[in-house]
Design a protein around this motif. Structure first.
Motif, PDB file in Angstrom:
ATOM      1  N   ARG A   1      45.605  35.810  22.271  1.00 31.22           N
ATOM      2  CA  ARG A   1      44.156  35.716  22.093  1.00 31.22           C
ATOM      3  C   ARG A   1      43.471  36.426  23.247  1.00 31.22           C
ATOM      4  O   ARG A   1      44.020  36.530  24.351  1.00 31.22           O
ATOM      5  CB  ARG A   1      43.701  34.261  21.993  1.00 31.22           C
ATOM      6  N   THR A   2      42.268  36.912  23.018  1.00 29.68           N
ATOM      7  CA  THR A   2      41.611  37.796  23.988  1.00 29.68           C
ATOM      8  C   THR A   2      40.343  37.205  24.596  1.00 29.68           C
ATOM      9  O   THR A   2      39.571  37.921  25.217  1.00 29.68           O
ATOM     10  CB  THR A   2      41.245  39.129  23.309  1.00 29.68           C
ATOM     11  N   ASP A   3      40.129  35.912  24.443  1.00 32.17           N
ATOM     12  CA  ASP A   3      38.839  35.345  24.805  1.00 32.17           C
ATOM     13  C   ASP A   3      38.822  34.607  26.135  1.00 32.17           C
ATOM     14  O   ASP A   3      37.901  33.838  26.413  1.00 32.17           O
ATOM     15  CB  ASP A   3      38.365  34.393  23.703  1.00 32.17           C
ATOM     16  N   ARG A   4      39.819  34.815  27.006  1.00 24.16           N
ATOM     17  CA  ARG A   4      39.823  34.094  28.276  1.00 24.16           C
ATOM     18  C   ARG A   4      39.030  34.862  29.323  1.00 24.16           C
ATOM     19  O   ARG A   4      39.374  35.977  29.706  1.00 24.16           O
ATOM     20  CB  ARG A   4      41.257  33.855  28.765  1.00 24.16           C
ATOM     21  N   LEU A   5      37.965  34.248  29.806  1.00 20.76           N
ATOM     22  CA  LEU A   5      37.087  34.885  30.778  1.00 20.76           C
ATOM     23  C   LEU A   5      37.723  34.842  32.166  1.00 20.76           C
ATOM     24  O   LEU A   5      38.155  33.790  32.627  1.00 20.76           O
ATOM     25  CB  LEU A   5      35.739  34.172  30.798  1.00 20.76           C
ATOM     26  N   PHE A   6      37.770  35.988  32.833  1.00 15.55           N
ATOM     27  CA  PHE A   6      38.321  36.088  34.186  1.00 15.55           C
ATOM     28  C   PHE A   6      37.199  36.063  35.224  1.00 15.55           C
ATOM     29  O   PHE A   6      37.267  35.333  36.204  1.00 15.55           O
ATOM     30  CB  PHE A   6      39.124  37.379  34.313  1.00 15.55           C
ATOM     31  N   ALA A   7      36.166  36.866  34.994  1.00 17.01           N
ATOM     32  CA  ALA A   7      35.026  36.931  35.916  1.00 17.01           C
ATOM     33  C   ALA A   7      33.868  37.600  35.199  1.00 17.01           C
ATOM     34  O   ALA A   7      34.055  38.293  34.193  1.00 17.01           O
ATOM     35  CB  ALA A   7      35.384  37.705  37.179  1.00 17.01           C
ATOM     36  N   ILE A   8      32.664  37.393  35.718  1.00 18.63           N
ATOM     37  CA  ILE A   8      31.477  38.101  35.226  1.00 18.63           C
ATOM     38  C   ILE A   8      30.915  38.907  36.387  1.00 18.63           C
ATOM     39  O   ILE A   8      30.540  38.345  37.425  1.00 18.63           O
ATOM     40  CB  ILE A   8      30.409  37.139  34.688  1.00 18.63           C
ATOM     41  N   SER A  49      35.945  46.668  41.473  1.00 12.73           N
ATOM     42  CA  SER A  49      37.043  47.493  40.996  1.00 12.73           C
ATOM     43  C   SER A  49      38.331  46.679  40.912  1.00 12.73           C
ATOM     44  O   SER A  49      39.133  46.834  39.977  1.00 12.73           O
ATOM     45  CB  SER A  49      37.235  48.705  41.919  1.00 12.73           C
ATOM     46  N   TRP A  50      38.533  45.816  41.902  1.00 12.93           N
ATOM     47  CA  TRP A  50      39.728  44.960  41.884  1.00 12.93           C
ATOM     48  C   TRP A  50      39.685  44.010  40.698  1.00 12.93           C
ATOM     49  O   TRP A  50      40.673  43.846  39.983  1.00 12.93           O
ATOM     50  CB  TRP A  50      39.809  44.180  43.185  1.00 12.93           C
ATOM     51  N   PHE A  51      38.544  43.404  40.442  1.00 12.52           N
ATOM     52  CA  PHE A  51      38.416  42.501  39.301  1.00 12.52           C
ATOM     53  C   PHE A  51      38.626  43.251  37.988  1.00 12.52           C
ATOM     54  O   PHE A  51      39.261  42.735  37.058  1.00 12.52           O
ATOM     55  CB  PHE A  51      37.037  41.834  39.305  1.00 12.52           C
ATOM     56  N   ARG A  52      38.107  44.482  37.900  1.00  8.22           N
ATOM     57  CA  ARG A  52      38.266  45.253  36.659  1.00  8.22           C
ATOM     58  C   ARG A  52      39.725  45.598  36.388  1.00  8.22           C
ATOM     59  O   ARG A  52      40.085  45.881  35.248  1.00  8.22           O
ATOM     60  CB  ARG A  52      37.432  46.530  36.731  1.00  8.22           C
ATOM     61  N   GLY A  53      40.550  45.588  37.416  1.00 10.29           N
ATOM     62  CA  GLY A  53      41.961  45.868  37.219  1.00 10.29           C
ATOM     63  C   GLY A  53      42.654  44.841  36.334  1.00 10.29           C
ATOM     64  O   GLY A  53      43.754  45.095  35.824  1.00 10.29           O
ATOM     65  N   PHE A  54      42.021  43.683  36.143  1.00 11.76           N
ATOM     66  CA  PHE A  54      42.603  42.646  35.290  1.00 11.76           C
ATOM     67  C   PHE A  54      42.148  42.762  33.835  1.00 11.76           C
ATOM     68  O   PHE A  54      42.679  42.054  32.965  1.00 11.76           O
ATOM     69  CB  PHE A  54      42.235  41.257  35.821  1.00 11.76           C
ATOM     70  N   GLY A  92      23.588  45.462  34.048  1.00 14.77           N
ATOM     71  CA  GLY A  92      23.635  44.099  33.544  1.00 14.77           C
ATOM     72  C   GLY A  92      24.985  43.446  33.775  1.00 14.77           C
ATOM     73  O   GLY A  92      25.789  43.916  34.587  1.00 14.77           O
ATOM     74  N   PHE A  93      25.262  42.368  33.058  1.00 17.42           N
ATOM     75  CA  PHE A  93      26.512  41.639  33.213  1.00 17.42           C
ATOM     76  C   PHE A  93      27.666  42.366  32.536  1.00 17.42           C
ATOM     77  O   PHE A  93      27.508  42.959  31.474  1.00 17.42           O
ATOM     78  CB  PHE A  93      26.405  40.233  32.605  1.00 17.42           C
ATOM     79  N   ASP A  94      28.825  42.310  33.169  1.00 18.25           N
ATOM     80  CA  ASP A  94      30.051  42.894  32.624  1.00 18.25           C
ATOM     81  C   ASP A  94      31.145  41.829  32.666  1.00 18.25           C
ATOM     82  O   ASP A  94      31.579  41.432  33.742  1.00 18.25           O
ATOM     83  CB  ASP A  94      30.465  44.125  33.438  1.00 18.25           C
ATOM     84  N   GLU A  95      31.562  41.340  31.504  1.00 15.73           N
ATOM     85  CA  GLU A  95      32.568  40.290  31.441  1.00 15.73           C
ATOM     86  C   GLU A  95      33.980  40.870  31.505  1.00 15.73           C
ATOM     87  O   GLU A  95      34.318  41.779  30.758  1.00 15.73           O
ATOM     88  CB  GLU A  95      32.415  39.461  30.158  1.00 15.73           C
TER      89      GLU A  95
END
Length: 239
Positions: free
Chosen positions: A53-60, A23-28, A66-69
């Motif tokens: 631009r919107t393509d900077r990965l924060f966490a997976i 949940s904390w990661f999703r806050g970003f 499944g995976f949520d980027e």
């Protein structure tokens, strides 16, 4: 980098704890970052915003589906002098030359201090619901050197967690604050084990962390168990 296999959450780990991390990661998700900085081409300090631009990965995240980027938007700027376009300063959230954001990298470094890289991959999966492959963890360990030797931690329900990360995640600075502020959540998940050394660190000799890191890297290569502490007195460490 080895091929990423499909991963699932560990049913033996309290999902409430993993969901709190995620949940904390999703806050970003979708946040726009990037402070203005001088033009890297000519040094001009007068710049203006120029899209993002919107393509900077924060966490997976590893979820039941499944995976949520988790990605963030990077603010772009244009120089008023030479018209060069470039990204803003993202040093607050990202280390240079790292695929993931600082919190993910810090967790990799913390667990790499005492575990083989393939074990770190499993720990990130099982304790946090995070996807990071072992090759990436090894590269971070080699990139940051003796920062891997950070031992500041607490144990929650048998899981060793970085207190620095918990401070960032929950907004607390001590184990006692964590117990007080989140007593209901811990009780709801039947988590009764919470111990650590959050308020005091051991008085280590100068250079001991670096020596510990080098010694443990040697032990890891030779298949030996790692040392837990650098040289110094442990007599004042609460347990």
């Amino acid at each position: 980098m080895h091929e990423t296999e499909e991963k699932t959450l560990n049913s033996l780990v309290p999902l409430g704890l993993i969901h709190a991390f995620q949940s904390w990661f999703r806050g970003f998700q979708g946040q726009r970052v990037g402070d203005p900085r001088p033009c890297p081409k000519c040094g001009e300090t007068t710049v203006w915003k120029n899209g993002y631009r919107t393509d900077r990965l924060f966490a997976i995240l590893i979820t039941e589906d499944g995976f949520d980027e988790i990605t963030v938007e990077i603010q772009r700027y244009q120089c008023s002098e030479c018209r060069h376009s470039y990204d803003g300063d993202i040093g607050e959230l990202f280390y240079e030359d790292c695929e993931y954001a600082k919190p993910v990298v810090d967790l990799c470094l913390f667990h790499a201090a005492k575990n083989p890289f393939h074990a770190c991959e499993r720990i990130l999966q099982n304790q946090y619901g995070l996807q990071v492959d072992r090759d990436t963890i090894q590269r971070y360990a080699e990139l940051f050197g003796d920062e891997v030797a950070e031992q500041h931690s607490v144990t929650i329900a048998g899981c060793i967690l970085s207190m620095n990360f918990l401070s960032l995640l929950f907004g607390v600075s001590t184990v006692d604050e964590l117990k007080t502020e989140f007593a209901d959540e811990l009780a709801a998940e039947d988590i009764d084990g919470l111990v650590g050394v959050a308020d005091e660190t051991y008085p280590a000799k100068k250079g001991a962390k670096k020596d510990l890191y080098e010694e443990n890297m040697r032990r890891k290569q030779e298949g030996e168990n790692p040392k837990k502490w650098p040289e110094g007195s442990l007599s004042d460490v609460p347990i």
